[in-house]
Design a protein around this motif. Sequence first.
Motif, short mmCIF file in Angstrom:
data_model
loop_
_atom_site.label_atom_id
_atom_site.label_comp_id
_atom_site.label_asym_id
_atom_site.label_seq_id
_atom_site.Cartn_x
_atom_site.Cartn_y
_atom_site.Cartn_z
N LEU A 98 47.49 -46.30 18.16
CA LEU A 98 48.54 -46.76 19.06
C LEU A 98 49.26 -45.60 19.71
CD1 LEU A 98 50.25 -49.01 20.28
CD2 LEU A 98 51.66 -48.98 18.22
N LYS A 99 49.61 -44.58 18.95
CA LYS A 99 50.33 -43.44 19.51
C LYS A 99 49.47 -42.67 20.52
CE LYS A 99 53.74 -42.79 15.85
NZ LYS A 99 54.23 -41.92 14.75
N ASN A 100 48.15 -42.63 20.29
CA ASN A 100 47.27 -42.02 21.28
C ASN A 100 47.33 -42.77 22.60
OD1 ASN A 100 45.17 -39.71 20.73
ND2 ASN A 100 45.46 -40.72 18.75
N VAL A 101 47.37 -44.10 22.52
CA VAL A 101 47.36 -44.92 23.74
C VAL A 101 48.66 -44.77 24.52
CG1 VAL A 101 47.28 -47.30 24.62
CG2 VAL A 101 45.71 -46.58 22.81
N ILE A 102 49.79 -44.68 23.80
CA ILE A 102 51.09 -44.70 24.51
C ILE A 102 51.64 -43.30 24.81
CG2 ILE A 102 51.66 -46.91 23.45
CD1 ILE A 102 53.65 -45.45 21.64
N ILE A 117 55.11 -49.43 23.48
CA ILE A 117 54.43 -49.99 22.31
C ILE A 117 53.82 -51.34 22.64
CG2 ILE A 117 54.83 -50.99 20.02
CD1 ILE A 117 56.74 -48.62 19.49
N GLN A 118 54.55 -52.18 23.37
CA GLN A 118 54.03 -53.49 23.73
C GLN A 118 52.77 -53.36 24.59
OE1 GLN A 118 55.11 -56.62 22.56
NE2 GLN A 118 53.07 -57.01 23.43
N ILE A 119 52.81 -52.45 25.55
CA ILE A 119 51.63 -52.21 26.40
C ILE A 119 50.47 -51.70 25.55
CG2 ILE A 119 50.69 -50.71 28.22
CD1 ILE A 119 53.49 -50.87 29.54
N GLY A 120 50.76 -50.74 24.64
CA GLY A 120 49.73 -50.17 23.78
C GLY A 120 49.07 -51.22 22.89
N VAL A 121 49.88 -52.08 22.30
CA VAL A 121 49.35 -53.14 21.44
C VAL A 121 48.47 -54.09 22.24
CG1 VAL A 121 49.98 -55.18 20.08
CG2 VAL A 121 51.21 -53.02 19.73
N ASP A 122 48.94 -54.47 23.43
CA ASP A 122 48.15 -55.36 24.29
C ASP A 122 46.80 -54.74 24.66
OD1 ASP A 122 50.19 -57.21 24.20
OD2 ASP A 122 51.00 -56.72 26.18
N LEU A 123 46.80 -53.43 24.95
CA LEU A 123 45.57 -52.76 25.34
C LEU A 123 44.61 -52.62 24.17
CD1 LEU A 123 46.96 -50.07 27.80
CD2 LEU A 123 45.42 -51.96 28.37
N LEU A 124 45.13 -52.32 22.99
CA LEU A 124 44.26 -52.25 21.80
C LEU A 124 43.65 -53.61 21.51
CD1 LEU A 124 46.26 -49.85 19.46
CD2 LEU A 124 44.06 -49.40 20.57
N LYS A 125 44.42 -54.66 21.73
CA LYS A 125 43.89 -56.02 21.56
C LYS A 125 42.77 -56.26 22.57
CE LYS A 125 45.41 -60.81 21.07
NZ LYS A 125 46.57 -61.73 21.08
N ARG A 126 42.98 -55.77 23.78
CA ARG A 126 41.99 -55.96 24.85
C ARG A 126 40.65 -55.31 24.51
NH1 ARG A 126 43.50 -54.19 31.01
NH2 ARG A 126 41.49 -54.61 32.01
N VAL A 127 40.68 -54.18 23.78
CA VAL A 127 39.43 -53.50 23.41
C VAL A 127 39.01 -53.85 21.98
CG1 VAL A 127 39.79 -51.62 25.05
CG2 VAL A 127 40.58 -51.34 22.68
N GLY A 128 39.66 -54.86 21.40
CA GLY A 128 39.26 -55.36 20.09
C GLY A 128 39.70 -54.51 18.91
N LEU A 129 40.82 -53.80 19.04
CA LEU A 129 41.24 -52.89 17.98
C LEU A 129 42.69 -53.07 17.55
CD1 LEU A 129 39.55 -49.55 19.17
CD2 LEU A 129 38.87 -50.97 17.22
N GLU A 130 43.25 -54.26 17.77
CA GLU A 130 44.66 -54.44 17.41
C GLU A 130 44.90 -54.20 15.92
OE1 GLU A 130 43.06 -58.76 17.77
OE2 GLU A 130 42.57 -56.73 18.47
#
Length: 255
Positions: A98-102, A117-130
């Motif tokens: 998550l910290k890498n993404v944000i 953080i909200q954007i990061g969580v949404d994006l990790l979910k999008r690539v199947g890694l939440e």
Amino acid sequence: MIKVRNLTKYFDDKQVLNDINLDIRTGEVVAIIGPSGSGKSTLLRCLNLLEKPNSGTIEIKDVKLDTQKYKERDAYQLRQKTAMVFQHYNLFKNKTALKNVIEALLVSKKMKKEEAIQIGVDLLKRVGLEKQANQYPATLSGGQQQRVSIARALAVKPHAILFDEPTSALDPELVNEVLQVIRELAKEDTTMVIVTHEMQFAKEVADHVIFMADGHIIEQGTPEQVIEHSLNPRTQRFLRQMGDETDESARQKRK
């Protein structure tokens, strides 16, 4: 979206890009194929000035840059138009997924942490890694690390994403999970330039295929024109070699 004119690049006295001209439309997926040493990755890295070209112009969206004379401000603006996904992930090893993404959202975009953080969580979910949001890169597979790097690229909302051999460092069984994420992005009309050796993937996903050799664009067109029905002897020879390598790899797996 992207316009390149007369781009040249030398490493010492070796010319690795020779008068490259290129047009990429918004929402287009472009696959760049060719043998090792043909200039594919160098071209990609020149688009965001990770490598400084010797001459030529690069235009991305509304930023145009003469590579022989530009200010640092111009370079910064050009770099903001794209995001890069590297062959070896380039993640911060001491930061969670998550910290890498944000990171870029907090540092470059000065975004509030809660929003990032909200954007990061949404994006990790999008690539199947939440579920892996709080894991460190060392605990992730290569395919998972590459998906984190794709989420990181998406976070800054670039006009185009540049992929430099995104699957070449992966074990064969992990390749498809990364390619599947890219397939989904292609369905969403994300502008992408992908240097790849995955011919079947290029045939399925790309709108436009560019074949490079010895620093030149030898041939370009639709996947059908370049991969399936090329009349160029150089392209045909390369595709035969790739086919032989694929067949050999399949034989080794069966053993």
